[in-house]
Design a protein around this motif. Structure first.
Motif: not given
Length: 934
Positions: A230-231, A234-235, A252-256, A259-260, A262
């Motif tokens: 989740r961190t 995706p980064y 989209r993945n940077y936003t994920k 919002n995690s 991290s």
């Protein structure tokens, strides 16, 4: 009866206990033993080991320093262990790893009937992996994979970790082969696919196959339920998408990640990347700069100011606003306090900017040095950066020399009173102040391991430094950098709060120098002024020498621009600057020819003008001949080879004492090759041959003819003058002889009789002979001259940052050789060809020695290796002496050596190192050592 019953029960229980104990005390393969060993292995060892390993991995993830300017590593691993020093790069509590190894070994040795032997071997491999002992880890994983092929999960996990170990050992071919098997076996398991897929993604990144890496990492994220899915992953996936220009997916993945939950640094970099990508998508660089600079207002981002400025600089560089880019790169380097990698990148950008765009090669050299001082040795293109810096050092030294000489001349032109005043100002001791900032419980940055009230030896929870450090890491991970103060959660403070903080920060005290310090500084200042005054060019001759140093420096700078950097515009600028300052300098023929070439493709009229200058003003120069005949250089090289060959034949006659043949040979050569490059040396051989066959008057006539014919020759004329001076001092003895020169030593020819008891007056070491035009290298000034407002073209390089000195590249160390100080040094000429005769070359070395080092007892000897001939000159008593000798003889080597230029090279060496040279291999090792250390 009751007593009997009780006794029977006790007997039965005792018997059962003995049977049970017997069963447990052996390795019998029975249900009871297997059950007990499984129970013990699982809960006493495997469970506890996995807890320890999980805790270690979590701590490693928190302390590991990621480089966000490159793709993050898919998994975290230390550097390989250094087997020579035994040093490991493993971080964290390595005692936990030792405990895991101990537990795993216990399972293998004592729990052989359990079902957890495979897990024990995996634990042994993982513990060694995290200790950086990848070779041993690879062996454990390899054994596990081969032994437990039927257990698909264990087999796949072992192959995965084996591949990781091989990758850390840089055994990429074996790692790829192992991962090919992993890829085939993935479908054989239903679960635990995430880690193998992540390893495949890492290998793809290493191989620059980013599309495959995206595929594998996307699958790994779907298969994993871990925090990293989740961190971290995706980064990395966002980085890969950005590199592949799939900006929407990257965003989209940077936003994920943003919002995690991290780590703060990852959150910050994700936010920074989002700004960058939005800028690309919307094509609004101005908005991006504003968005980046807005981040500076948030205290949480205090530790990442350097990255923000770096990104702003990148924007300006993209806009080709080079001055603004340089400004923000400097700010980035200045603000990089904890992140040396970021500081190094900023320096590198500044170096490239100065080198490629601003054309300031002096500053570029200094920034390259600064970058090398902070970037890790494994940084891509590190060697290329090092080479650039070394080349640009050539320019830096010469620009500094020009500035120093300009300063000295400016001071020399001043009236005595004004000069003394200026020197006092230049060497005025700088006043240093030490500020002690007040420390309070409510002010200052919190530092890990340094609590406000720490009592040693206590058992209080917050006395534990490890606990405090971990808490600090957790805090920063969640909140970023925060000042330890009231209302620390506030990002925006009131003006009153800011004023209070500024007042507290201003509290400090100044320390004044003591009387003894002032006295020492005054004495030091007087001594420095005295030393510096001695360097001033106060006489016409001193001024001429100073001017010549400036002329030579400009000429060498321009040549470097033109030939090495291939910057014709800058070369033209420096050549014309030199002509403007010194119109009648001694390099005009070469300068005109160089300008003729430099303007050839840009300004035909100017090129033609300088061509005509060469032909009209220097018609007999090599440059004029080259203009008229483009093949002149090749023809000249062939001619020089013939002249050398002829000289060696004449010299062979000289060695055989066939002096009439020497005279005849010289006359024939002069007819065939009139005005050749060795003519003065030919005439010298002829003169000596005359002295061996005729009286002193004939010898003196021949010597005087050489002086008249070659007044500026740097090799022969000084030697002949010394000969004449000696003959005149002992003229009666020479007049009494029928033959002027009566001795002959083939190893070191002399013109004087060995039986003469009177010797030539001795001179100090390195002192040139009287009337000797060979100028010895100038000694380095004891005091570095300050620069007094030099012209823009002469400005010395500005230091990249005040707190960072230019990088001093550490010398390459060869354990066979040493830089230790010695009492004896040699200058050596290596002739890498056993088929050529070096007798005439040795004779030339002797000529140089007798002309410039009369009475110093220097000898030149020959050492023959299997493939090399070494002419070595000694003994020199210090490194400085042999270096001065090298500087004097090196420019004359093309005339001294009668062998092809490509076959010889000169260097200096201590006696201890020289004694270690036994063959071509050790010689080449020393030459590499010499290149990197002197």
């Amino acid at each position: 009866m009751n007593n009997y019953a009780k006794l029977s029960i006790k007997t039965i229980l005792l018997g059962l206990s003995l049977v049970f104990l017997y069963a447990c005390s052996t390795q019998k393969d029975n249900a009871a033993n297997r059950s007990l060993q499984n129970l013990s292995a699982r809960y006493n060892y495997i469970y506890n080991s996995n807890v320890l390993l999980g805790t270690y991995q979590e701590e490693l993830a928190q302390t590991y320093k990621d480089n966000y300017d490159d793709f993050l590593s898919v998994y975290i691993a230390p550097e390989p262990i250094d087997y020579l020093s035994g040093a490991s790069s493993a971080t964290g509590d390595t005692k936990a790893l030792d405990e895991i190894i101990k537990k795993a070994q216990t399972i293998i040795s004592e729990k052989g009937l359990s079902n957890y032997i495979d897990e024990a071997y995996m634990l042994l491999g993982k513990a060694n992996f995290y200790k950086g002992n990848f070779f041993i880890a690879k062996e454990y994983f390899d054994y596990t994979a081969k032994t437990y092929k039927k257990d698909k999960n264990t087999h796949l996990a072992a192959l995965n970790w084996k591949a990781r170990s091989l990758m850390q050992l840089h055994s990429n071919i074996q790692a790829r082969e192992t991962l090919d098997t992993v890829l085939l076996d993935l479908d054989s398991v239903k679960h635990n696919k995430a880690e193998p897929l992540a390893t495949l993604a890492q290998m793809s990144i290493n191989q620059h196959d980013y599309k495959k890496a995206i595929t594998y990492l996307s699958q790994a994220i779907k298969e994993s339920g871990q925090m990293q899915s989740r961190t971290r992953w995706p980064y990395i996936l966002a980085q890969l998408y950005e590199h592949d220009k799939q900006y929407e997916l990257s965003l989209r993945n940077y936003t994920k990640v943003e919002n995690s939950n991290s780590p703060f640094e990852m959150y910050f970099n994700a936010k920074l990347s989002k700004i960058r990508i939005n800028d690309i998508l919307n094509d609004q660089t101005a908005d991006r700069k504003m968005a980046l600079l807005k981040l500076l207002k948030d205290d949480k981002n205090l530790d990442y100011t350097d990255q923000i400025y770096y990104e702003v600089a990148e924007d300006y560089l993209g806009d080709k606003n080079y001055n603004k880019a340089a400004e923000y790169y400097k700010l980035s380097a200045q603000k990089s306090i904890r992140n040396n990698y970021q500081k190094g990148l900023a320096y590198l950008k500044l170096a490239d900017l100065n080198f490629k765009n601003l054309g300031n090669y002096v500053n570029a050299k200094l920034y390259y040095d600064s970058a090398l001082s902070v970037l890790p040795k494994n940084y891509p293109n590190y060697e290329s950066i090092l080479k650039k810096g070394q080349n640009l050092e050539y320019l830096t030294e010469r620009y500094q020399l020009i500035s120093e000489q300009d300063t000295l001349q400016a001071l020399a032109r001043m009236p005595q009173e004004a000069r003394e005043k200026k020197l006092n100002e230049m060497f005025e001791a700088k006043k240093e102040t030490a500020n002690a900032v007040a420390q309070t419980d409510n002010m200052g940055s919190f530092q890990p391991g340094l609590p406000t009230r720490q009592q040693s030896g206590g058992t209080f929870y917050f006395n534990n430094a490890n606990t405090i450090s971990k808490g600090f890491s957790d805090f920063r991970r969640r909140w970023g950098n925060r000042i330890l103060e009231d209302n620390w959660r506030q990002s925006v403070k009131s003006s009153q709060q800011v004023t209070q903080q500024n007042q507290l920060a201003a509290i400090g005290n100044n320390t004044a120098p003591t009387d003894s310090t002032q006295k020492t500084q005054a004495q030091d200042k007087t001594a420095r002024i005295k030393e510096y005054t001695a360097l001033l060019p106060l006489t016409p001759e001193q001024l001429r020498k100073s001017d010549q140093q400036i002329i030579d420096a400009y000429f060498e700078i321009a040549g470097f621009y033109q030939q090495v950097i291939e910057d014709q515009a800058e070369a033209i600028k420096v050549y014309e600057q030199l002509l403007a300052r010194y119109p009648q300098n001694n390099h005009r023929d070469a300068i005109y020819y160089s300008l003729y070439l430099a303007y050839a493709n840009t300004d035909k009229a100017k090129s033609e003008n300088y061509r005509n200058k060469v032909l009209s003003e220097f018609p007999n120069s090599v440059y004029a001949k080259t203009i008229l005949d483009p093949n002149f250089s090749a023809k000249q090289n062939a001619l020089d080879a013939e002249v050398n060959k002829s000289y060696n034949l004449v010299f062979a006659s000289y060695e055989q004492k066939d002096f009439p043949k020497v005279i005849t040979g010289v006359d024939e050569t002069s007819q065939h090759f009139p005005g050749n490059s060795l003519q003065s040396q030919y005439d010298y051989l002829k003169s000596i041959a005359i002295g061996r066959t005729q009286n002193v008057d004939s010898l003196l006539n021949a010597f005087n003819g050489i002086i008249a014919k070659y007044p500026n020759d740097l090799l022969i004329t000084p030697l002949v003058k010394d000969h004449i001076a000696y003959i005149n001092a002992h003229l009666a003895a020479f007049k009494a002889r029928k033959i002027a020169l009566i001795d002959f030593d083939p190893t070191e020819p002399r013109f004087i009789a060995q039986q003469e008891t009177v010797v030539a007056p001795q001179q100090a070491v390195n002192e040139p002979a009287k009337n000797n035009p060979v100028t010895p290298p100038a000694e380095k000034p004891a005091v570095a001259p300050p620069v007094v407002q030099p012209k823009s073209a002469d400005l010395p390089p500005v230091k990249a940052e005040p707190e960072n000195k230019p990088a001093v590249t550490p010398p390459v160390v060869d354990n066979l050789f040493s830089k230790a100080e010695s009492k004896i040094y040699y200058y050596v000429i290596d002739v890498a060809d056993m088929t050529v005769s070096v007798s005439s070359s040795r004779f030339g070395v002797g000529q140089f020695n007798r002309a410039n080092y009369v009475g110093d007892g220097l000898k030149h000897q020959l050492l023959e290796l299997e493939e090399d001939q070494l002419i070595y000159v000694g003994n020199f008593e210090s490194l400085e002496d042999v270096q001065d000798y090298a500087k004097g003889i090196t420019p004359l080597l093309p005339r001294i050596m009668k062998v092809p230029t490509s076959t010889y090279k000169g260097f200096y060496i201590s006696k201890e190192n020289f004694d270690k040279i036994k063959n071509r291999d050790t010689l080449n090792r020393y030459l590499e050592f010499f290149k990197n250390n002197y």
